[in-house]
Design a protein around this motif. Structure first.
Motif, mmCIF file in Angstrom:
data_model
loop_
_atom_site.group_PDB
_atom_site.id
_atom_site.type_symbol
_atom_site.label_atom_id
_atom_site.label_comp_id
_atom_site.label_asym_id
_atom_site.label_seq_id
_atom_site.Cartn_x
_atom_site.Cartn_y
_atom_site.Cartn_z
ATOM 1 N N ASP A 141 30.304 104.197 -4.093
ATOM 2 C CA ASP A 141 30.357 104.897 -2.823
ATOM 3 C C ASP A 141 31.346 104.264 -1.845
ATOM 4 O O ASP A 141 31.021 103.992 -0.684
ATOM 5 N N LYS A 142 32.561 104.005 -2.340
ATOM 6 C CA LYS A 142 33.614 103.428 -1.500
ATOM 7 C C LYS A 142 34.752 104.432 -1.335
ATOM 8 O O LYS A 142 35.176 105.046 -2.327
ATOM 9 N N PRO A 143 35.291 104.568 -0.128
ATOM 10 C CA PRO A 143 36.462 105.430 0.029
ATOM 11 C C PRO A 143 37.620 104.920 -0.836
ATOM 12 O O PRO A 143 37.827 103.710 -0.945
ATOM 13 N N LEU A 144 38.316 105.862 -1.452
ATOM 14 C CA LEU A 144 39.462 105.515 -2.298
ATOM 15 C C LEU A 144 40.701 106.202 -1.741
ATOM 16 O O LEU A 144 40.662 107.394 -1.441
ATOM 17 N N VAL A 145 41.772 105.448 -1.582
ATOM 18 C CA VAL A 145 43.046 106.039 -1.185
ATOM 19 C C VAL A 145 43.990 105.875 -2.361
ATOM 20 O O VAL A 145 44.238 104.755 -2.819
ATOM 21 N N ASP A 146 44.462 107.001 -2.894
ATOM 22 C CA ASP A 146 45.286 106.969 -4.104
ATOM 23 C C ASP A 146 46.708 107.430 -3.784
ATOM 24 O O ASP A 146 46.894 108.473 -3.174
ATOM 25 N N VAL A 147 47.687 106.629 -4.190
ATOM 26 C CA VAL A 147 49.077 107.066 -4.021
ATOM 27 C C VAL A 147 49.784 107.043 -5.367
ATOM 28 O O VAL A 147 49.468 106.241 -6.233
ATOM 29 N N ALA A 148 50.753 107.943 -5.512
ATOM 30 C CA ALA A 148 51.538 107.978 -6.740
ATOM 31 C C ALA A 148 52.922 108.491 -6.378
ATOM 32 O O ALA A 148 53.078 109.219 -5.398
ATOM 33 N N MET A 149 53.916 108.072 -7.145
ATOM 34 C CA MET A 149 55.254 108.601 -6.850
ATOM 35 C C MET A 149 56.102 108.680 -8.103
ATOM 36 O O MET A 149 55.855 108.004 -9.095
ATOM 37 N N GLU A 150 57.109 109.549 -8.028
ATOM 38 C CA GLU A 150 58.081 109.673 -9.105
ATOM 39 C C GLU A 150 59.358 110.225 -8.492
ATOM 40 O O GLU A 150 59.357 111.311 -7.922
ATOM 41 N N PHE A 152 61.963 111.430 -6.176
ATOM 42 C CA PHE A 152 61.905 111.826 -4.766
ATOM 43 C C PHE A 152 60.539 112.413 -4.354
ATOM 44 O O PHE A 152 60.387 112.883 -3.240
ATOM 45 N N TYR A 153 59.596 112.417 -5.293
ATOM 46 C CA TYR A 153 58.285 113.012 -5.003
ATOM 47 C C TYR A 153 57.211 111.940 -4.909
ATOM 48 O O TYR A 153 57.283 110.918 -5.578
ATOM 49 N N ALA A 154 56.239 112.207 -4.063
ATOM 50 C CA ALA A 154 55.123 111.273 -3.974
ATOM 51 C C ALA A 154 53.894 112.047 -3.539
ATOM 52 O O ALA A 154 54.009 113.118 -2.930
ATOM 53 N N ASN A 155 52.704 111.521 -3.860
ATOM 54 C CA ASN A 155 51.515 112.152 -3.315
ATOM 55 C C ASN A 155 50.449 111.156 -2.914
ATOM 56 O O ASN A 155 50.512 109.989 -3.261
ATOM 57 N N LEU A 156 49.519 111.692 -2.132
ATOM 58 C CA LEU A 156 48.505 110.860 -1.515
ATOM 59 C C LEU A 156 47.201 111.651 -1.482
ATOM 60 O O LEU A 156 47.194 112.819 -1.101
ATOM 61 N N GLN A 157 46.129 111.011 -1.906
ATOM 62 C CA GLN A 157 44.818 111.663 -1.826
ATOM 63 C C GLN A 157 43.788 110.661 -1.318
ATOM 64 O O GLN A 157 43.767 109.510 -1.751
ATOM 65 N N VAL A 158 42.971 111.118 -0.374
ATOM 66 C CA VAL A 158 41.882 110.283 0.137
ATOM 67 C C VAL A 158 40.580 110.826 -0.445
ATOM 68 O O VAL A 158 40.274 112.008 -0.295
ATOM 69 N N VAL A 159 39.856 109.958 -1.133
ATOM 70 C CA VAL A 159 38.573 110.371 -1.719
ATOM 71 C C VAL A 159 37.436 109.719 -0.940
ATOM 72 O O VAL A 159 37.338 108.494 -0.892
ATOM 73 N N ILE A 160 36.635 110.540 -0.287
ATOM 74 C CA ILE A 160 35.410 110.032 0.340
ATOM 75 C C ILE A 160 34.288 110.505 -0.584
ATOM 76 O O ILE A 160 33.984 111.705 -0.629
ATOM 77 N N PRO A 161 33.692 109.583 -1.360
ATOM 78 C CA PRO A 161 32.761 110.001 -2.423
ATOM 79 C C PRO A 161 31.683 110.958 -1.933
ATOM 80 O O PRO A 161 31.101 110.765 -0.867
ATOM 81 N N LYS A 162 31.475 111.986 -2.731
ATOM 82 C CA LYS A 162 30.471 113.031 -2.497
ATOM 83 C C LYS A 162 30.793 113.903 -1.284
ATOM 84 O O LYS A 162 30.027 114.803 -0.963
#
Ligand SMILES: [Zn+2]
Length: 397
Positions: A141-150, A152-162
């Motif tokens: 039950d911990k917030p997760l911040v996920d980043v990825a890139m390739e 010129f593209y990149a993305n970001l997602q914030v997961v607040i469980p449940k």
């Protein structure tokens, strides 16, 4: 000057932000997994802003080709562990914070490292470990911040469980197919199967090398790609060289750019600060933010949490249901589980036994409503499946 006075002056400009809580930030603990381009940038941002404790995890060493974007490293650091060097730089950038580095595969670290965390940050370059970390964040039950890139593209997602979608909720659409099903080769294998699989991927290895790999439990292309560094270190020099060469072919390095890393990391760091403020500064973004550097465009893809997600869905706690046939073998069942949940290596536990592939359901005394526990390298904790027997259709004459 006392530490407190020093802190007041050091953070003067950010203290002017309405709602800013430096004391709270100073008590916060953030785990950054992966200290590559985005991991360097994000941990630098958090260190400068005075996040009290940073835990850095990375099992890689610094290479020359990292220096064009991994901004905490210098030429003199080549060959040294990323986490250790980064920790040293960050402590010098801000002596008021604490940094704890781990030169280790994150999957080998104990749960306790994450338990005290306020946010977990995923700066990983591969899907299997990212999925593992996503499941850990949801379980704890911990917030997760996920980043990825390739490129010129990149993305970001914030997961607040449940509350918000996890990385797995829309896995079918968002996780590249190649990593979902191509690896669904199950465990009862011989070295010649591995030789054959690699041949199909255009890679030749000798039967002898394959046998050596089997001795270390490297049995599939998936194992070759993602085996822990600790397992690789136990291989002899020649076999290790072969593995490194195969890995380079199977996992070609992606194009990457410092300016894009800095962009997505800046956004991610702002989200982390917002989460650490308990939303007093603003709500974290919902959905998946995609940055297209070439077009200079940001898009937010709205993502709803899926109640049927096998990581964060509502059904997980009660146990998802699986329909089985009495004459079905465990190997058949594993294949179905592998395909249904996109996991490459399910093992089935029933009453503390690990079920053997050649056994049939009917031989094991499994009853309707019993629980099977499924373990996989994709998940931090096993997940539960409730058994339901396939009802034969009764035809009345
Ligand atoms: Zn989910």
């Amino acid at each position: 000057m006392t530490e407190e006075q020093g802190g007041l002056e050091r953070y003067d400009r950010q203290l002017r932000i309405e709602g800013w809580d430096q004391e709270n930030l100073g008590r916060a603990r953030v785990v950054v997994v992966g200290v590559g381009a985005t991991g360097c940038e994000i941990s630098k941002n958090l260190a400068l802003m005075g996040v009290g404790k940073l835990i850095l995890v990375d099992n890689d060493v610094i290479e020359l080709s990292n220096l064009s974007r991994q901004m905490l490293f210098l030429d003199e650091d080549i060959g040294k562990p990323k986490a250790i060097v980064a920790a040293d730089r960050l402590r010098r950038m801000n002596p008021l914070i604490e940094v704890e580095p781990y030169f280790e595969d994150v999957r080998n670290l104990g749960e306790s490292i994450f338990e005290g965390a306020d946010v977990i940050v995923s700066c990983l370059d591969n899907w299997p470990v990212r999925r593992w970390l996503n499941s850990l964040a949801v379980e704890l039950d911990k917030p997760l911040v996920d980043v990825a890139m390739e490129g010129f593209y990149a993305n970001l997602q914030v997961v607040i469980p449940k509350k918000t979608a996890c990385l797995e909720c829309h896995g079918e659409d968002l996780i590249p197919k190649e990593t979902q099903l191509a690896e669904c080769t199950l465990r009862r294998r011989r070295p010649e199967d591995l030789v054959q699989d690699l041949k199909q991927a255009g890679i030749e290895i000798s039967q002898k090398i394959a046998e050596k790999l089997f001795e270390h439990d490297i049995k599939t292309i998936y194992d070759l790609k993602y085996a822990h560094e600790g397992v690789l270190m136990r291989l002899d020099k020649k076999t290790l060289e072969v593995v490194r060469r195969i890995r380079e072919k199977l996992k070609p390095k992606l194009p990457a750019l410092q300016s894009v890393a800095a962009m997505i990391s800046g956004l991610a760091s702002t989200e982390i600060v917002k989460i650490l403020h308990g939303n007093k500064l603003g709500e974290p973004i919902k959905g998946l933010l995609v940055y297209d550097g070439l077009a200079g465009q940001f898009t937010i893809v709205e993502l709803e949490r899926s109640s049927e997600c096998f990581v964060c869905g509502d059904l997980v706690e009660e146990g998802l249901t699986i329909t089985v046939k009495p004459d079905e073998t465990i190997l058949d069942l594993k294949r179905r589980i592998a395909e249904t949940f996109s996991i490459p290596d399910p093992e089935i536990l029933y009453r503390e036994w690990r079920l053997q592939d050649d056994k049939r359901i009917s031989e094991l005394g499994v009853k309707e409503g019993d629980t099977l526990y499924i373990t996989t390298s994709r998940r931090f904790m096993p997940f539960q499946l409730k058994v339901q027997f396939h009802k034969e259709e009764v035809t009345t004459p």
